[in-house]
Design a protein around this motif. Structure first.
Motif, PDB file in Angstrom:
ATOM      1  N   VAL A 119      67.706 -70.203  60.223  1.00 31.97           N
ATOM      2  CA  VAL A 119      67.421 -69.411  61.420  1.00 31.97           C
ATOM      3  C   VAL A 119      67.942 -70.107  62.678  1.00 31.97           C
ATOM      4  O   VAL A 119      68.423 -69.456  63.614  1.00 31.97           O
ATOM      5  CB  VAL A 119      65.913 -69.075  61.520  1.00 31.97           C
ATOM      6  N   VAL A 120      67.896 -71.455  62.699  1.00 32.21           N
ATOM      7  CA  VAL A 120      68.458 -72.182  63.843  1.00 32.21           C
ATOM      8  C   VAL A 120      69.970 -71.962  63.918  1.00 32.21           C
ATOM      9  O   VAL A 120      70.529 -71.751  64.998  1.00 32.21           O
ATOM     10  CB  VAL A 120      68.114 -73.679  63.765  1.00 32.21           C
ATOM     11  N   LYS A 121      70.626 -71.999  62.767  1.00 34.56           N
ATOM     12  CA  LYS A 121      72.073 -71.771  62.727  1.00 34.56           C
ATOM     13  C   LYS A 121      72.415 -70.378  63.238  1.00 34.56           C
ATOM     14  O   LYS A 121      73.387 -70.188  63.976  1.00 34.56           O
ATOM     15  CB  LYS A 121      72.583 -71.947  61.293  1.00 34.56           C
ATOM     16  N   ALA A 122      71.574 -69.393  62.872  1.00 31.05           N
ATOM     17  CA  ALA A 122      71.830 -68.008  63.301  1.00 31.05           C
ATOM     18  C   ALA A 122      71.769 -67.868  64.811  1.00 31.05           C
ATOM     19  O   ALA A 122      72.515 -67.069  65.400  1.00 31.05           O
ATOM     20  CB  ALA A 122      70.822 -67.072  62.641  1.00 31.05           C
ATOM     21  N   ASP A 123      70.886 -68.643  65.463  1.00 27.23           N
ATOM     22  CA  ASP A 123      70.708 -68.531  66.914  1.00 27.23           C
ATOM     23  C   ASP A 123      71.081 -69.824  67.639  1.00 27.23           C
ATOM     24  O   ASP A 123      70.511 -70.177  68.666  1.00 27.23           O
ATOM     25  CB  ASP A 123      69.258 -68.142  67.230  1.00 27.23           C
ATOM     26  N   GLU A 124      72.082 -70.504  67.094  1.00 28.03           N
ATOM     27  CA  GLU A 124      72.512 -71.784  67.658  1.00 28.03           C
ATOM     28  C   GLU A 124      72.950 -71.663  69.113  1.00 28.03           C
ATOM     29  O   GLU A 124      72.784 -72.589  69.914  1.00 28.03           O
ATOM     30  CB  GLU A 124      73.670 -72.337  66.814  1.00 28.03           C
ATOM     31  N   ALA A 125      73.489 -70.509  69.472  1.00 31.07           N
ATOM     32  CA  ALA A 125      73.962 -70.295  70.845  1.00 31.07           C
ATOM     33  C   ALA A 125      72.815 -70.321  71.857  1.00 31.07           C
ATOM     34  O   ALA A 125      73.049 -70.468  73.061  1.00 31.07           O
ATOM     35  CB  ALA A 125      74.703 -68.966  70.939  1.00 31.07           C
ATOM     36  N   TRP A 126      71.587 -70.183  71.384  1.00 31.28           N
ATOM     37  CA  TRP A 126      70.414 -70.162  72.264  1.00 31.28           C
ATOM     38  C   TRP A 126      69.913 -71.569  72.617  1.00 31.28           C
ATOM     39  O   TRP A 126      69.022 -71.701  73.457  1.00 31.28           O
ATOM     40  CB  TRP A 126      69.277 -69.386  71.597  1.00 31.28           C
ATOM     41  N   ILE A 127      70.456 -72.600  71.993  1.00 27.74           N
ATOM     42  CA  ILE A 127      69.954 -73.945  72.283  1.00 27.74           C
ATOM     43  C   ILE A 127      70.396 -74.349  73.684  1.00 27.74           C
ATOM     44  O   ILE A 127      71.590 -74.470  73.961  1.00 27.74           O
ATOM     45  CB  ILE A 127      70.481 -74.968  71.258  1.00 27.74           C
ATOM     46  N   PRO A 128      69.447 -74.560  74.601  1.00 31.37           N
ATOM     47  CA  PRO A 128      69.843 -74.929  75.969  1.00 31.37           C
ATOM     48  C   PRO A 128      70.323 -76.376  76.009  1.00 31.37           C
ATOM     49  O   PRO A 128      69.915 -77.198  75.184  1.00 31.37           O
ATOM     50  CB  PRO A 128      68.542 -74.750  76.764  1.00 31.37           C
ATOM     51  N   GLU A 129      71.194 -76.675  76.951  1.00 30.19           N
ATOM     52  CA  GLU A 129      71.789 -78.012  77.009  1.00 30.19           C
ATOM     53  C   GLU A 129      71.435 -78.782  78.272  1.00 30.19           C
ATOM     54  O   GLU A 129      71.826 -79.937  78.427  1.00 30.19           O
ATOM     55  CB  GLU A 129      73.313 -77.899  76.860  1.00 30.19           C
ATOM     56  N   LYS A 130      70.680 -78.176  79.165  1.00 24.38           N
ATOM     57  CA  LYS A 130      70.278 -78.871  80.385  1.00 24.38           C
ATOM     58  C   LYS A 130      69.307 -79.994  80.043  1.00 24.38           C
ATOM     59  O   LYS A 130      68.542 -79.891  79.087  1.00 24.38           O
ATOM     60  CB  LYS A 130      69.620 -77.876  81.344  1.00 24.38           C
ATOM     61  N   GLU A 131      69.326 -81.071  80.815  1.00 24.66           N
ATOM     62  CA  GLU A 131      68.436 -82.211  80.609  1.00 24.66           C
ATOM     63  C   GLU A 131      66.977 -81.749  80.513  1.00 24.66           C
ATOM     64  O   GLU A 131      66.497 -80.966  81.334  1.00 24.66           O
ATOM     65  CB  GLU A 131      68.581 -83.191  81.785  1.00 24.66           C
ATOM     66  N   GLY A 132      66.289 -82.219  79.470  1.00 21.58           N
ATOM     67  CA  GLY A 132      64.872 -81.899  79.321  1.00 21.58           C
ATOM     68  C   GLY A 132      64.572 -80.587  78.622  1.00 21.58           C
ATOM     69  O   GLY A 132      63.408 -80.202  78.498  1.00 21.58           O
ATOM     70  N   THR A 133      65.609 -79.875  78.158  1.00 21.85           N
ATOM     71  CA  THR A 133      65.401 -78.601  77.471  1.00 21.85           C
ATOM     72  C   THR A 133      65.701 -78.745  75.973  1.00 21.85           C
ATOM     73  O   THR A 133      66.315 -79.710  75.542  1.00 21.85           O
ATOM     74  CB  THR A 133      66.293 -77.492  78.063  1.00 21.85           C
ATOM     75  N   SER A 134      65.267 -77.751  75.206  1.00 21.68           N
ATOM     76  CA  SER A 134      65.479 -77.774  73.762  1.00 21.68           C
ATOM     77  C   SER A 134      65.176 -76.394  73.200  1.00 21.68           C
ATOM     78  O   SER A 134      64.758 -75.489  73.930  1.00 21.68           O
ATOM     79  CB  SER A 134      64.573 -78.823  73.103  1.00 21.68           C
ATOM     80  N   LEU A 135      65.372 -76.239  71.905  1.00 23.74           N
ATOM     81  CA  LEU A 135      65.010 -74.998  71.214  1.00 23.74           C
ATOM     82  C   LEU A 135      63.750 -75.283  70.402  1.00 23.74           C
ATOM     83  O   LEU A 135      63.784 -76.054  69.436  1.00 23.74           O
ATOM     84  CB  LEU A 135      66.141 -74.521  70.300  1.00 23.74           C
TER      85      LEU A 135
END
Length: 355
Positions: A119-135
């Motif tokens: 499921v993470v692979k399916a929505d990998e584009a949703w992982i935020p990259e700003k400092e202090g963020t995550s999925l």
């Protein structure tokens, strides 16, 4: 190995932009994982489908007897574009311990991890990259039998949903204020305090509301028998640095065995910082605060990672921790754990798993 079928959404949502606010637990991705259980058939029909409502009978047992478990872990994007999970094996082990305690069928560890990765692979584009963020990853299991009787269910749903998140506390890494609860009780040894199930958290709400109304971020629980020994803080484990030694309550059957807790203990030992897991009384903390040996206090958990504590209130006593700022050990732990999670710090302990 699971045979997972995929049903891609036909109505993708708008992925938050880099500067959009990510209030914890309020935004959900396009897809979810579902798998069903039936006595005699076992776990079956694994699938990744569009995020959607769940249809249940009003008589579903989860609504009436609370037979459910949940977990929480995170996925991170590295500067090189890799997607990492942090110690998912520990979350899966804990999930199955919870399952065993509340009579839910366990899930093979390799199947559990495969489901998370899918499921993470399916929505990998949703992982935020700003400092202090995550999925944030929320696996949970609910009892679904339409039956008004107290017994383990014969049918269950295992579901994983995903949420891009920022800091759990609005204060971020700024120290929080903690209310020490001496009236209500969260859990006792022999109960379900060490299981990750909703009953533990609903039991905490009365005190949490009381604390929030008084301007405090979280509640620190005392033991349910003598009402004097430190247990845990809200959804976190708790650590104190007293006169150079890091101390944390020993796991006693009513305290959740946190993954971040375990990681902090391991790192402190690696750095040569003395660590003790033991019974700690609130009188010990009060005395340390009074004589100046209470050097740092912090909470640990998946959601907040490291949450420094600036002051504690116990009845009429207010204990400020040093100057109320974040301490050097708290800061180093936060930098190291988040650094490993995001690939900025070398993972010499083998804690990360690539999706």
């Amino acid at each position: 190995m699971l045979d997972i079928r995929f049903e891609k959404t036909t109505a993708p949502k708008q992925i938050p932009g880099k500067e959009d606010p990510l209030t914890f637990g309020t935004i959900f991705t396009d897809h979810m994982f579902i798998m069903n259980y039936e006595t005699g058939k076992g776990w079956h029909d694994a699938r990744v489908v569009p995020y959607q409502p769940i249809v249940l009978q009003p008589s579903a047992m989860v609504f009436h007897y609370g037979q459910e478990m949940f977990e929480g872990l995170k996925a991170y994007k590295t500067a090189e574009g890799k997607t990492l999970l942090f110690r998912p094996d520990k979350n899966i082990e804990r999930a199955n311990r919870t399952n065993e305690r509340i009579c839910i069928p366990t899930i093979p560890e390799e199947d559990f991890l495969q489901a998370i990765k899918a499921v993470v692979k399916a929505d990998e584009a949703w992982i935020p990259e700003k400092e202090g963020t995550s999925l944030y990853i929320r696996p949970f299991i609910i009892a679904t039998d339409p039956f008004l009787g107290v017994r383990p269910s014969d049918t269950y749903m295992f579901i994983i949903i995903l949420s891009p998140v920022g800091a759990y506390y609005p204060e971020g890494l700024n120290p929080v204020k903690i209310w020490i609860e001496d009236e209500y009780v969260r859990a006792v040894k022999g109960g379900i305090g060490e299981a990750k199930t909703g009953g533990n958290y609903v039991a905490s709400l009365k005190s949490q509301v009381k604390a929030h109304d008084a301007g405090y971020s979280q509640v620190l629980w005392l033991d349910g028998v003598e009402r004097k020994y430190i247990e845990e803080v809200g959804a976190m484990n708790i650590f104190f640095k007293i006169n150079g030694t890091v101390v944390t309550p020993m796991l006693n059957g009513s305290i959740l065995p946190g993954v971040t807790r375990d990681s902090v203990i391991a790192l402190c030992k690696e750095w040569g910082i003395p660590v003790e897991e033991k019974r700690i009384s609130i009188d010990d903390i009060f005395e340390a605060a009074h004589n100046g040996t209470l050097e740092e206090v912090w909470g640990t958990g998946t959601a907040a990672v490291i949450s420094p504590v600036g002051h504690l209130r116990w009845g009429e006593h207010v204990m400020q921790v040093q100057d109320g700022g974040i301490g050097p050990v708290s800061q180093k732990l936060y930098d190291t754990v988040t650094g490993i999670q995001t690939g900025k710090v070398e993972d010499t302990l083998g804690w990360t798993v690539e999706v």
